[in-house]
Scaffold this active site. Structure first.
Site, PDB file in Angstrom:
ATOM      1  N   CYS A   2       0.834  -1.193   0.000  1.00 24.30           N
ATOM      2  CA  CYS A   2       0.000   0.000   0.000  1.00 24.30           C
ATOM      3  C   CYS A   2       0.871   1.245   0.000  1.00 24.30           C
ATOM      4  CB  CYS A   2      -0.885   0.020   1.241  1.00 24.30           C
ATOM      5  SG  CYS A   2      -1.802  -1.502   1.470  1.00 24.30           S
ATOM      6  N   ARG A  27       2.100   1.364  -5.941  1.00 22.83           N
ATOM      7  CA  ARG A  27       2.267   0.476  -4.779  1.00 22.83           C
ATOM      8  C   ARG A  27       1.020  -0.357  -4.521  1.00 22.83           C
ATOM      9  NH1 ARG A  27       6.513   2.029  -1.785  1.00 22.83           N
ATOM     10  NH2 ARG A  27       5.711   0.901   0.008  1.00 22.83           N
ATOM     11  N   TRP A  73      -3.177  -2.260  -1.560  1.00 27.16           N
ATOM     12  CA  TRP A  73      -2.905  -3.530  -2.233  1.00 27.16           C
ATOM     13  C   TRP A  73      -3.412  -4.578  -1.265  1.00 27.16           C
ATOM     14  CZ3 TRP A  73       0.408  -8.010  -1.998  1.00 27.16           C
ATOM     15  CH2 TRP A  73       0.590  -8.659  -3.221  1.00 27.16           C
ATOM     16  N   ASN A  99       0.187   0.742   6.154  1.00 27.62           N
ATOM     17  CA  ASN A  99       0.849  -0.060   5.112  1.00 27.62           C
ATOM     18  C   ASN A  99       1.609  -1.171   5.822  1.00 27.62           C
ATOM     19  OD1 ASN A  99       2.345  -1.180   3.075  1.00 27.62           O
ATOM     20  ND2 ASN A  99       3.917   0.407   3.161  1.00 27.62           N
ATOM     21  N   GLY A 100       1.267  -2.418   5.521  1.00 27.60           N
ATOM     22  CA  GLY A 100       1.939  -3.544   6.180  1.00 27.60           C
ATOM     23  C   GLY A 100       0.933  -4.621   6.559  1.00 27.60           C
ATOM     24  N   GLU A 483      14.620 -12.936 -17.239  1.00 28.80           N
ATOM     25  CA  GLU A 483      14.079 -11.575 -17.108  1.00 28.80           C
ATOM     26  C   GLU A 483      13.132 -11.249 -18.257  1.00 28.80           C
ATOM     27  OE1 GLU A 483      13.333  -7.712 -15.671  1.00 28.80           O
ATOM     28  OE2 GLU A 483      13.836  -9.664 -14.781  1.00 28.80           O
ATOM     29  N   LYS A 487       9.235 -10.172 -17.770  1.00 27.59           N
ATOM     30  CA  LYS A 487       8.689  -8.903 -18.280  1.00 27.59           C
ATOM     31  C   LYS A 487       7.378  -9.157 -19.030  1.00 27.59           C
ATOM     32  CE  LYS A 487      10.536  -5.896 -16.404  1.00 27.59           C
ATOM     33  NZ  LYS A 487      10.947  -6.811 -15.447  1.00 27.59           N
ATOM     34  N   GLU A 490       4.629 -10.205 -16.447  1.00 27.26           N
ATOM     35  CA  GLU A 490       4.226  -9.126 -15.526  1.00 27.26           C
ATOM     36  C   GLU A 490       3.180  -8.193 -16.147  1.00 27.26           C
ATOM     37  OE1 GLU A 490       7.820  -7.507 -12.709  1.00 27.26           O
ATOM     38  OE2 GLU A 490       8.221  -7.569 -14.869  1.00 27.26           O
ATOM     39  N   HIS A 506      14.394 -32.222 -22.364  1.00 25.01           N
ATOM     40  CA  HIS A 506      14.121 -33.166 -21.264  1.00 25.01           C
ATOM     41  C   HIS A 506      12.697 -32.992 -20.717  1.00 25.01           C
ATOM     42  CE1 HIS A 506      18.278 -34.267 -21.474  1.00 25.01           C
ATOM     43  NE2 HIS A 506      18.639 -33.026 -21.316  1.00 25.01           N
ATOM     44  N   LYS A 604       4.886  -2.416  -6.780  1.00 26.03           N
ATOM     45  CA  LYS A 604       6.288  -2.078  -7.041  1.00 26.03           C
ATOM     46  C   LYS A 604       7.225  -2.652  -5.992  1.00 26.03           C
ATOM     47  CE  LYS A 604       9.596  -0.093  -9.204  1.00 26.03           C
ATOM     48  NZ  LYS A 604       9.993  -0.758 -10.428  1.00 26.03           N
TER      49      LYS A 604
HETATM   50  C1  BG6 Z   1       8.212  -6.803  -7.288  1.00 27.07           C
HETATM   51  C2  BG6 Z   1       8.377  -5.792  -8.421  1.00 27.07           C
HETATM   52  O1  BG6 Z   1       7.153  -6.437  -6.455  1.00 27.07           O
HETATM   53  O2  BG6 Z   1       9.400  -6.864  -6.504  1.00 27.07           O
HETATM   54  C3  BG6 Z   1       9.522  -6.277  -9.294  1.00 27.07           C
HETATM   55  O3  BG6 Z   1       7.168  -5.742  -9.164  1.00 27.07           O
HETATM   56  C4  BG6 Z   1      10.794  -6.387  -8.461  1.00 27.07           C
HETATM   57  O4  BG6 Z   1       9.730  -5.397 -10.358  1.00 27.07           O
HETATM   58  C5  BG6 Z   1      10.593  -7.221  -7.204  1.00 27.07           C
HETATM   59  O5  BG6 Z   1      11.810  -6.938  -9.232  1.00 27.07           O
HETATM   60  C6  BG6 Z   1      11.726  -6.992  -6.231  1.00 27.07           C
HETATM   61  O6  BG6 Z   1      11.681  -5.634  -5.807  1.00 27.07           O
HETATM   62  P1  BG6 Z   1      12.981  -4.882  -5.268  1.00 27.07           P
HETATM   63  O7  BG6 Z   1      12.494  -3.505  -4.971  1.00 27.07           O
HETATM   64  O8  BG6 Z   1      13.436  -5.612  -4.056  1.00 27.07           O
HETATM   65  O9  BG6 Z   1      13.990  -4.912  -6.369  1.00 27.07           O
END
Ligand code: BG6
Length: 609
Positions: A2, A27, A73, A99-100, A483, A487, A490, A506, A604
């Protein structure tokens, strides 16, 4: 997780809160709400994105100059208006945003129910409002006493902003493990989960530590420790400017941040390379310390973990130092076997990811030195690590990381070279050759942004409706495939897997059929023929192969579509080959009309377990 924001000053709070929440929406965007104090406290909440709350407030006259806000969130309780923050205590004495996660909230509900408290939501946060109210009424010692008793009683992570009915011109805050910064200027005092939320108003900030509280008055902030004693805090200047936290004419933050990569990669190189020498003095690392490191353990989450996988290949090959890489949520409960001569490296953009922070504390508890590669100055991981290498990506707003990822790779390359040099595994000539090549990376990234966009958009327009996709490669190409695949998942919600090319036969090759989209990353001259033969196996099952390779590698026999990337030294190809993979994910998501910057179900920085 959040985002919370607050303001107490001379100006109308609502404008500042909504601006702040919009900048924190990456967030979490399940619901949003504000509490504005005028003669009394007025609360407004809405399900979904901030825009829904803004619409609700359109004709409301909110002149109050003190208020708190929240964007959610969801963890406990579904996304709904009832579960949206702010939450209030039974009689409205306490209004708060959080937040938490409160881990022992069920136990506290039982305790409070015995004292006739009732609960209207499914959230853990409503419990916080009532337990603060409970201590406030039981001990009659005012806000700081009630908050400190609550901090002793609750288990979990929290950053909270609280308004008490009987303290009109004050906002109270406290934190443990969840991020919070406090700002100040002549117009008032501010609080937020992250810098971009208040950067428009001030870059003078205080960092509040774990288990500390503070009272935000209109003209000053007073900090308290857990005993309720006043503590002094130094105000710090944040080097980021507001432009960095805005879209600057781009359609999405993600594409803006992709185009910022040449600049931020240069900035990160220049912050550690002076006169062709790597200098880690500012972070306390030197050749003597590096020389004694016997092995390395890299721990991270998400894309940062993929930087770790890439770095393992580079560090081991250059410095002959054994490297293990682990996902933080596994590392923290695996009881890892660490030795005192090991270095644990935590990679994190936000510096607040709960699993990575816990992994750091686990390593410290075992007496092992820790190095953090972090982008957010003053974040928890940065403050608790023994050494910190800051990346200079600037604020990264899009949930799917791009520029921070690229600057983390650079930091790890420089670390690998310095370690290899400290261990005399490379000589001066090789040291300069590697450094000179790193300095060329920004230009090569720019070349892809200048030349390959159209070709990548063409693949995206042809394949945006595929049900799934595969990314394959060997060595560093496999590492970067991880990665690329993430991407795509995500932001486009297409199921995708990254595979070590040699492993496909395999099992997983059974999933390849006519026109299955397969991305082949082929950069390593020593082993590319092996990858080509794996791609041949895929092609013979009907797979449609898009290759990412430098000109000098001939993929013509297997490639249905080639994306050409500039050449570099094998260690640094992840920095080059990731760019088309970022762009492909982006353009496929755009073709599907999706919210690229705020993909569903993601956030994020995940500050809870
Ligand atoms: C996810 C993000 O919540 O956390 C990703 O959406 C990120 O993009 C991952 O790689 C790890 O976050 P951080 O801030 O520890 O690099």
């Amino acid at each position: 997780m959040c985002g919370i924001v607050g303001y107490n000053g001379k100006n109308k709070a609502i404008d500042i809160l909504l601006e702040g929440l919009s900048n924190l929406e990456y967030r979490g965007y399940d619901s949003a709400g504000v509490a504005i104090r005028d003669k009394n406290i007025k609360i407004y909440k809405a399900k979904g994105k901030i825009i829904n709350l803004k619409e609700k407030l359109e004709n409301k006259k909110l002149n109050g100059t003190c208020g708190i806000g929240h964007t959610r969130w969801a963890t406990h309780g579904e996304p709904s208006e009832n579960n949206a923050h702010p939450h209030i205590s039974n009689d409205g004495n306490v209004t708060l945003v959080h937040n938490g996660i409160i881990e022992n909230y069920q136990e506290l509900i039982q305790k409070l129910t015995k004292h006739d408290y009732k609960f209207y939501s499914d959230t853990d946060t409503e419990v916080l409002a009532n337990i603060i109210d409970y201590y406030y009424k039981k001990y009659k010692m005012g806000p700081i006493d009630a908050i400190n008793r609550t901090m002793v009683r609750v288990r979990g992570s929290y950053a909270i902003a609280v308004m008490f009915k009987e303290y009109p011109d004050e906002i109270w805050v406290a934190r443990k493990d969840s991020p919070m910064i406090i700002g100040k200027n002549d117009d008032g005092t501010y609080l937020a989960s992250d810098v971009p939320a208040i950067l428009k108003y001030t870059n003078n900030v205080y960092y509040i530590d774990n288990l500390e509280a503070a009272c935000l008055k209109k003209d000053k902030v007073i900090f308290y420790d857990l005993n309720g004693d006043v503590i002094e805090k130094e105000i710090k200047k944040v080097k980021w400017d507001i432009a960095a936290a805005e879209k600057s004419g781009y359609e999405h933050f993600m594409i803006k941040e992709i185009y910022e990569q040449p600049e931020v990669i240069s900035k990160t190189i220049n912050s550690y390379v002076k006169n062709d020498i790597i200098n880690f003095k500012e972070c306390g690392l030197n050749k003597r310390i590096l020389k004694d490191i016997e092995s390395i353990y890299i721990v991270a989450c998400g894309s940062a973990y993929h930087v770790g996988v890439c770095s393992q290949y580079v560090i081991e090959e250059l410095s002959k130092t054994p490297v293990r890489v682990d996902i933080a949520s596994e590392f923290r409960y695996r009881k890892p076997l660490l030795n005192k001569k090991e270095l644990v490296i935590i990679i994190s953009q936000s510096g607040e990811t709960a699993d990575s922070l816990a992994a750091l504390r686990e390593a410290k508890k075992m007496g092992v030195k820790t190095l953090a590669i972090v982008n957010v100055v003053g974040s928890s991981i940065a403050r608790e690590a023994d050494y910190v290498l800051y990346t200079l990506a600037g604020p990264e707003i899009a949930v799917a990381t791009t520029k921070a990822f690229s600057t983390q790779l650079i930091a790890m390359y420089l670390f690998a070279i310095e370690l290899a040099s400290a261990k005399r595994r490379i000589d001066k000539k090789e040291y300069s050759r590697l450094l000179n090549e790193i300095k060329l990376i920004p230009g090569k990234v720019q070349t892809i942004l200048d030349k390959e966009i159209k070709r990548i958009q063409k693949v995206a327009s042809e394949f945006y409706s595929v049900p799934d996709a595969f990314y394959i490669g060997r060595g560093l190409d496999y590492a970067i495939s991880l990665e690329g695949s993430l991407k795509l998942k995500e932001i486009s919600y297409i199921h995708s897997e990254a595979y070590a090319a040699g492993e496909l036969k395999h099992g997983t090759i059974s999933l390849i059929e006519n026109n299955t989209l397969v991305l082949g990353i082929v950069t390593d001259e020593e082993i590319y023929e092996k990858t080509i033969s794996n791609l041949t196996e895929v092609k013979s099952r009907g797979g449609y192969i898009v290759t990412v390779a430098p000109k000098k590698i001939d993929v013509s026999k297997v490639s249905n579509y080639k994306i050409t990337i500039p050449e570099t030294i094998k260690y640094f190809y992840p920095s080059i080959s990731v760019i088309p993979l970022q762009l492909l994910g982006y353009y496929i998501a755009v073709s599907k009309g999706l919210d690229v910057d705020k993909p569903r179900n993601l956030a994020k920085s995940v500050t809870v377990e």
